[in-house]
Design an enzyme around this catalytic site. Structure first.
Site, PDB file in Angstrom:
ATOM      1  N   ALA A  60      33.707  65.073   3.553  1.00 26.95           N
ATOM      2  CA  ALA A  60      34.426  64.230   2.992  1.00 26.95           C
ATOM      3  C   ALA A  60      34.114  63.833   1.631  1.00 26.95           C
ATOM      4  O   ALA A  60      35.024  63.030   0.957  1.00 26.95           O
ATOM      5  CB  ALA A  60      34.433  62.965   4.146  1.00 26.95           C
ATOM      6  N   PHE A  92      31.636  60.562   6.336  1.00 30.11           N
ATOM      7  CA  PHE A  92      30.826  59.594   5.532  1.00 30.11           C
ATOM      8  C   PHE A  92      31.306  58.316   5.435  1.00 30.11           C
ATOM      9  O   PHE A  92      32.292  57.998   6.773  1.00 30.11           O
ATOM     10  CB  PHE A  92      30.896  60.072   4.024  1.00 30.11           C
ATOM     11  CG  PHE A  92      29.892  61.452   3.917  1.00 30.11           C
ATOM     12  CD1 PHE A  92      28.527  61.340   4.021  1.00 30.11           C
ATOM     13  CD2 PHE A  92      30.381  62.559   3.454  1.00 30.11           C
ATOM     14  CE1 PHE A  92      27.844  62.480   4.243  1.00 30.11           C
ATOM     15  CE2 PHE A  92      29.732  63.713   3.147  1.00 30.11           C
ATOM     16  CZ  PHE A  92      28.288  63.612   3.589  1.00 30.11           C
ATOM     17  N   ARG A  96      35.221  67.265  14.136  1.00 27.94           N
ATOM     18  CA  ARG A  96      34.693  68.125  13.163  1.00 27.94           C
ATOM     19  C   ARG A  96      33.591  68.997  13.605  1.00 27.94           C
ATOM     20  O   ARG A  96      32.723  68.687  14.249  1.00 27.94           O
ATOM     21  CB  ARG A  96      34.627  67.810  11.535  1.00 27.94           C
ATOM     22  CG  ARG A  96      35.648  67.364  11.213  1.00 27.94           C
ATOM     23  CD  ARG A  96      35.239  66.675   9.795  1.00 27.94           C
ATOM     24  NE  ARG A  96      34.287  65.533   9.939  1.00 27.94           N
ATOM     25  CZ  ARG A  96      33.446  65.279   8.854  1.00 27.94           C
ATOM     26  NH1 ARG A  96      33.264  65.554   7.666  1.00 27.94           N
ATOM     27  NH2 ARG A  96      32.438  64.498   9.283  1.00 27.94           N
ATOM     28  N   TRP A 100      23.898  55.126  22.140  1.00 28.72           N
ATOM     29  CA  TRP A 100      22.929  56.038  21.947  1.00 28.72           C
ATOM     30  C   TRP A 100      21.732  56.110  22.973  1.00 28.72           C
ATOM     31  O   TRP A 100      21.397  57.174  23.452  1.00 28.72           O
ATOM     32  CB  TRP A 100      21.988  55.699  20.685  1.00 28.72           C
ATOM     33  CG  TRP A 100      20.821  56.679  20.045  1.00 28.72           C
ATOM     34  CD1 TRP A 100      20.957  58.064  19.414  1.00 28.72           C
ATOM     35  CD2 TRP A 100      19.645  56.622  20.413  1.00 28.72           C
ATOM     36  NE1 TRP A 100      19.900  58.578  19.363  1.00 28.72           N
ATOM     37  CE2 TRP A 100      18.881  57.892  20.104  1.00 28.72           C
ATOM     38  CE3 TRP A 100      18.705  55.517  21.210  1.00 28.72           C
ATOM     39  CZ2 TRP A 100      17.457  57.870  20.148  1.00 28.72           C
ATOM     40  CZ3 TRP A 100      17.332  55.743  20.965  1.00 28.72           C
ATOM     41  CH2 TRP A 100      16.847  57.005  20.600  1.00 28.72           C
ATOM     42  N   THR A 130      28.106  59.713  16.896  1.00 27.68           N
ATOM     43  CA  THR A 130      27.425  59.133  18.193  1.00 27.68           C
ATOM     44  C   THR A 130      28.277  58.237  18.709  1.00 27.68           C
ATOM     45  O   THR A 130      28.569  58.027  19.948  1.00 27.68           O
ATOM     46  CB  THR A 130      25.934  58.635  18.126  1.00 27.68           C
ATOM     47  OG1 THR A 130      25.011  59.731  17.305  1.00 27.68           O
ATOM     48  CG2 THR A 130      25.278  57.900  19.196  1.00 27.68           C
ATOM     49  N   PHE A 160      19.761  48.940  17.261  1.00 21.97           N
ATOM     50  CA  PHE A 160      18.461  49.585  17.140  1.00 21.97           C
ATOM     51  C   PHE A 160      17.657  48.467  17.823  1.00 21.97           C
ATOM     52  O   PHE A 160      17.853  47.172  17.867  1.00 21.97           O
ATOM     53  CB  PHE A 160      17.851  49.844  15.867  1.00 21.97           C
ATOM     54  CG  PHE A 160      18.649  51.011  15.349  1.00 21.97           C
ATOM     55  CD1 PHE A 160      17.668  52.112  14.937  1.00 21.97           C
ATOM     56  CD2 PHE A 160      19.841  50.808  14.631  1.00 21.97           C
ATOM     57  CE1 PHE A 160      18.243  53.245  14.260  1.00 21.97           C
ATOM     58  CE2 PHE A 160      20.389  52.130  14.159  1.00 21.97           C
ATOM     59  CZ  PHE A 160      19.548  53.242  13.761  1.00 21.97           C
ATOM     60  N   LYS A 212      28.050  57.412  13.261  1.00 24.55           N
ATOM     61  CA  LYS A 212      29.451  57.393  13.327  1.00 24.55           C
ATOM     62  C   LYS A 212      29.865  58.311  14.512  1.00 24.55           C
ATOM     63  O   LYS A 212      30.683  57.833  15.537  1.00 24.55           O
ATOM     64  CB  LYS A 212      29.963  57.986  12.047  1.00 24.55           C
ATOM     65  CG  LYS A 212      31.635  57.763  12.167  1.00 24.55           C
ATOM     66  CD  LYS A 212      32.186  57.931  10.621  1.00 24.55           C
ATOM     67  CE  LYS A 212      31.948  59.162  10.114  1.00 24.55           C
ATOM     68  NZ  LYS A 212      31.020  59.316   9.282  1.00 24.55           N
ATOM     69  N   LYS A 245      20.266  66.866   6.865  1.00 27.34           N
ATOM     70  CA  LYS A 245      20.994  65.988   7.779  1.00 27.34           C
ATOM     71  C   LYS A 245      21.000  66.175   9.290  1.00 27.34           C
ATOM     72  O   LYS A 245      21.008  65.422  10.100  1.00 27.34           O
ATOM     73  CB  LYS A 245      22.413  65.825   7.426  1.00 27.34           C
ATOM     74  CG  LYS A 245      23.493  64.762   8.275  1.00 27.34           C
ATOM     75  CD  LYS A 245      24.900  65.151   7.768  1.00 27.34           C
ATOM     76  CE  LYS A 245      25.698  64.407   8.675  1.00 27.34           C
ATOM     77  NZ  LYS A 245      25.915  64.825   9.909  1.00 27.34           N
TER      78      LYS A 245
END
Length: 556
Positions: free
Chosen positions: A273, A301, A94, A409, A73, A381, A71, A105
């Site tokens: 969140a 999230f 954030r 990405w 990224t 991907f 998210k 994470k």
């Protein structure tokens, strides 16, 4: 492929004053933290209020899985892509917490060629905001204990102390502790608790406060305990407000950094969140809207948590109106929701995709209830196939959503142009008819049930006896009109993290309720959710190091 930190360390950053100049921010408006980080002055934020507001785009996602969604990224890549298309764009994100950074994470600066830099600074101490919040939180705890030690003039019932200490680290051993052991002069003996800093009410207050006066007003309303008559005792009663606000004087100012492609990013505040409201600061978002054509912000999230709280808490309090929502998914995550083992996600599996796409479907339905146009994007991907893309594209378009593939990405802003064009099309052609899910005057239990049934898909809500009693008490105390912030596992629509896809036939189980009177919402604890996480068997911290030249490795 280079690692995220290798890409970030090779970046050629602009001096932050040159990034700021793109948005009409002068060097006099900045408070510099070295060459590449700065805070905006309060005077500048106040002066910017007279400008017209740009468009606000919310980035959210399906429920997180071990397969990854990306998210942040995607937010960063979309910001760079919009800049490439000639739109003055700002990000409003954030700050990362040290807990996940050293846990499982990792950091929260994006990934690949869609990152915010300086990445190491951002993921570690940054400008000290979290330390200031931690200090203010623990000052209040110290003043509370000292007041009782010095005679307890407020008649605080030591069995009804609700204020907890905090630290910005995953440390399960601190969830339940005993303080005051030793001699009489060492304090009174009582059970105490720690939460992670991002779950502190002061974090929520900082992110919802509009200025210093509002911050102080909110700090004063914090309920720390109840007295022997059952009445609330507040931080104002303890005369703690001035000192706490002094600790937060710089933390309230938004931070400015840049992406790898020099798009500006306001990175400020960081509530989780799943246990808080999951959005960056109102002050950063509103200031960004006064400086840019388009602002990309995100909520933590999945959309069942972050986006719901963004709409029902942040937008309600700050009078914000999102113009569009981008919903991020991956082929891999949808197959995981369809029952495919993590080891086999690289293989084409349309049957599993058809089974798992119900998770995406429910998030689309939920977001449509808020009246905001939706763009669905797939974070690509290399193992994805054209057949899988085509199936998801058709699925989304059949439900009235724009669709685009995101390759940010691997390609940065260039890989986000298709998504950026769909976002621009949506902003130009579709009107946002934003509305919260429930009205202020709805009773607390009805608000909880509305979210549980409408957003999570639950049949009903069950309550522990203590939760029932507290809901009744909070209503009697006048907090019934506040929005609710439901703390729930991020991995499932239900309160059981093992129920993937789109579960049905379940209840949401509420085991605790309390009010964050300063932040302005009622917190509802469900299932087994913890406000102080623990570390995994092999923490990410094990792989982080620094050499004699100050170069950090292993951070991701």
């Amino acid at each position: 492929m280079k690692t995220d930190i290798e890409i970030a360390q090779e970046a050629e950053m602009l001096h932050i004053k040159d990034v700021a100049a793109q948005y009409g921010i002068t060097e006099d408006d900045l408070e510099l933290y070295g060459k590449y980080k700065a805070k905006l002055s309060n005077e500048f934020c106040q002066a910017a209020e007279k400008n017209e507001s740009g468009k606000l785009v919310l980035m959210t996602a399906i429920n997180p899985t071990p397969a990854g969604e990306g998210k942040t990224t995607t937010s960063i890549g979309l910001g760079d892509a919009l800049t490439k298309l000639g739109k003055k764009t700002l990000l409003a994100l954030r700050e990362p917490s040290l807990g996940p950074c050293f846990g499982i994470k990792g950091g929260a600066a994006g990934g690949g060629y869609a990152q915010v830099v300086p990445m190491e600074d951002l993921n570690l101490h940054f400008t000290g905001d979290f330390h200031a919040i931690t200090s203010a939180n623990n000052l209040l705890a110290a003043l509370l204990d000292n007041h009782i030690q010095q005679g307890n003039a407020l008649n605080i019932d030591t069995r009804q102390i609700v204020w907890k200490r905090c630290m910005d680290m995953n440390d399960r051993a601190l969830r339940n502790i005993v303080v005051g052991l030793g001699a009489k002069a060492d304090g009174f003996v009582r059970e105490d608790h720690f939460v992670i800093t991002v779950a502190s009410e002061i974090m929520a207050i900082l992110c919802l406060a509009t200025d210093m006066d509002d911050l102080k007003e909110r700090l004063g309303r914090i309920i720390v305990a109840y007295n022997y008559n059952g009445d609330p005792v507040t931080a104002k009663d303890l005369q703690a407000v001035g000192a706490m606000a002094a600790l937060l004087k710089d933390a309230i100012k938004p931070n400015l950094v840049q992406t790898l492609e020099h798009t500006g990013a306001f990175v400020h505040g960081g509530p989780f969140a799943n246990i808080a409201h999951g959005c960056n600061s109102v002050k950063a978002t509103k200031t960004a809207l006064k400086l840019a054509d388009i602002v990309i912000t995100e909520a933590g999230f999945g959309a069942d948590l972050g986006a719901e709280k963004f709409m029902d808490i942040k937008c309600r309090m700050a009078d914000l109106k999102p113009d569009a929502v981008v919903l991020v998914a991956t082929v891999r995550a949808l197959k995981y929701n369809g029952g495919v083992d993590k080891a086999n996600l690289s293989e084409e599996n349309l049957d599993a995709l058809k089974k798992g796409i119900c998770n995406l479907e429910k998030h689309i339905e939920n977001l449509q209830k808020f009246g905001v146009p939706i763009v669905v994007t797939l974070n690509s991907f290399v193992t994805d196939t054209e057949a899988e893309y085509e199936f998801i594209k058709n699925f989304c378009e059949e439900r009235g959503c724009e669709f685009a593939l995101s390759e940010v990405w691997a390609k940065g802003g260039e890989g986000g142009k298709a998504l950026a064009e769909k976002v621009l099309k949506t902003l130009e052609e579709k009107e946002s008819n934003f509305k919260p899910l429930y009205p202020d005057e709805m009773p607390l239990k009805d608000k909880i049930k509305t979210i549980a049934t409408e957003i999570y898909g639950a049949d009903d809500v069950t309550y522990a006896p203590a939760a029932n009693r507290m809901l009744a008490k909070l209503t009697d105390l006048g907090f019934g009109n506040l929005p609710v912030c439901i703390a729930k596992t991020q991995y499932s629509f239900s309160d059981d993290q093992k129920k993937l896809g789109r579960p049905t036939g379940f209840n949401i189980n509420v085991r605790d309720v309390y009010v964050n009177a300063g932040a302005g919402f009622v917190v509802v604890i469900t299932g087994a959710i913890m406000t102080m996480p623990g570390l995994p068997k092999v923490p990410a911290a094990n792989n982080i190091d620094i050499d004699k030249n100050g170069k950090i490795t292993g951070l991701f």
